[in-house]
Write an enzyme that holds these catalytic residues in place. Structure first.
Site, mmCIF file in Angstrom:
data_model
loop_
_atom_site.group_PDB
_atom_site.id
_atom_site.type_symbol
_atom_site.label_atom_id
_atom_site.label_comp_id
_atom_site.label_asym_id
_atom_site.label_seq_id
_atom_site.Cartn_x
_atom_site.Cartn_y
_atom_site.Cartn_z
ATOM 1 N N HIS A 1 0.868 -1.181 0.000
ATOM 2 C CA HIS A 1 0.000 0.000 0.000
ATOM 3 C C HIS A 1 0.898 1.222 0.000
ATOM 4 O O HIS A 1 1.711 1.415 0.897
ATOM 5 C CB HIS A 1 -0.913 0.017 1.225
ATOM 6 N N CYS A 2 0.748 2.068 -1.022
ATOM 7 C CA CYS A 2 1.616 3.236 -1.193
ATOM 8 C C CYS A 2 0.866 4.500 -0.800
ATOM 9 O O CYS A 2 -0.132 4.845 -1.435
ATOM 10 C CB CYS A 2 2.103 3.330 -2.640
ATOM 11 N N PRO A 3 1.330 5.227 0.228
ATOM 12 C CA PRO A 3 0.631 6.466 0.607
ATOM 13 C C PRO A 3 0.776 7.571 -0.436
ATOM 14 O O PRO A 3 -0.069 8.461 -0.518
ATOM 15 C CB PRO A 3 1.328 6.857 1.921
ATOM 16 N N ASN B 1 -1.976 6.961 -2.476
ATOM 17 C CA ASN B 1 -3.172 6.720 -1.661
ATOM 18 C C ASN B 1 -3.958 5.512 -2.160
ATOM 19 O O ASN B 1 -5.190 5.581 -2.313
ATOM 20 C CB ASN B 1 -4.073 7.962 -1.637
ATOM 21 N N ASN B 2 -3.261 4.430 -2.404
ATOM 22 C CA ASN B 2 -3.926 3.228 -2.902
ATOM 23 C C ASN B 2 -2.988 2.039 -2.763
ATOM 24 O O ASN B 2 -1.770 2.207 -2.594
ATOM 25 C CB ASN B 2 -4.315 3.397 -4.369
#
Length: 321
Positions: free
Chosen positions: A179-181, A184-185
């Protein structure tokens, strides 16, 4: 009474037949609240005459404040680079030909970077339909008696092979990498292409901006700064120093991320599988793995964030671990 006892025993035997459903362990009791909301933009696009742009009328929006802050910060960094490149360096540069060529190149790759970021952020990463672990769906799978089906207790869904539950999205994501901030997904089966393109194009504009900033320093040192810059000499120096720092930091970071993602795709092993040393699945060759991510067959559309890949080698979500 004997007949009733026989019927009850027969019904129990019939219930034992078929696949075995195993619920995975969880600290939560019952389903958790969905961390994602979907927005239907179909009516708006049709009203504006943009229906031809839609590959999917639903936008995938993760309800994470930290993720939105990181995504907006990413856009602001690109906007800062746009300002310095266009209004500090190129607009007043005495070499008009050099300015036009580099301006067109920078704008093209910046546009592709933002488009890739939006596609990655607003696309379903490959989520398993929530609450699909029903007896009807399990029967549709056509599994043999005694075959095990795992059910996620958090989103009440059938957990496919190589799927993992994301604690931010609160959904099981097929072939989840992480999950990559910054986008945001989650990065999963359906949007990994867009994430790779995002890191690649950010890397390109970062090193291009670095080249232009150094070139500007060299060509303007010893001259009257006002003749080749849109702001005062002290402000120009500060703008260029911050741009060089930003370009170096994010150029190196995105180059590493892009290389890591391409390496993971070629080895057919996600980031989570690598950390957990969980690679029990049958791996594909590197070329087949690339086509499974970017689409089949190989075309220029591999490099376009506006083209949704055709997953020729993906499996449907209704299969067991």
């Amino acid at each position: 009474m004997e007949n009733e006892g026989y019927l009850n025993k027969q019904n129990e035997d019939e219930e034992l037949k078929g696949p075995i459903i195993k619920t995975l362990k969880s600290r939560h009791k019952g389903p958790v609240e969905d961390g994602v909301t979907t927005v239907d933009i179909g009516p708006l696009c049709r009203k504006l005459g943009l229906a031809w742009l839609m590959t999917n009328p639903y936008l995938w929006c993760v309800k994470d404040i930290c993720g939105w802050v990181c995504a907006i910060f990413t856009w602001l960094l690109v906007l800062y680079a746009e300002y310095v490149v266009n209004f500090v360096m190129l607009l007043h540069n005495p070499n008009t030909t050099w300015s036009i060529i580099n301006g067109v190149i920078f704008q093209f790759f910046a546009f592709m970077a933002i488009a890739s970021h939006l596609r990655c952020m607003l696309s379903d990463p490959g989520a398993v339909p929530k609450g699909n672990a029903t007896h009807e769906n399990i029967k549709r799978m056509g599994l043999a008696d005694g075959q095990i089906v795992f059910k996620c207790p958090k989103c009440v869904s059938i957990k496919p092979d190589r799927a993992h539950h994301c604690s931010v999205c609160q959904r099981c994501i097929k072939k989840m990498d992480h999950h990559c901030p910054w986008v945001n997904n989650c990065v999963g089966e359906s949007n990994q292409k867009f994430f790779v393109l995002f890191t690649m194009y950010i890397c390109i504009i970062s090193f291009h901006a670095l080249y232009m900033a150094i070139h500007h320093f060299i060509t303007c040192v010893g001259r009257e700064w006002k003749t080749c810059s849109g702001v005062s000499p002290p402000a120009t120096t500060v703008f260029l120093i911050f741009l060089i720092f930003e370009a170096l930091l994010f150029g190196i970071f995105t180059a590493i991320m892009c290389g890591t993602q391409v390496s993971a795709i070629c080895s057919d092993e996600t980031g989570i599988e690598s950390l957990k040393s969980d690679s029990g699945h049958q791996k594909k060759g590197y070329w087949m793995s690339l086509k499974a991510t970017f689409g089949h067959p190989f075309t220029w559309k591999w490099f376009s964030p506006f083209s949704t890949p055709k997953f020729a080698y993906s499996k449907p979500y209704l299969h067991c671990v």
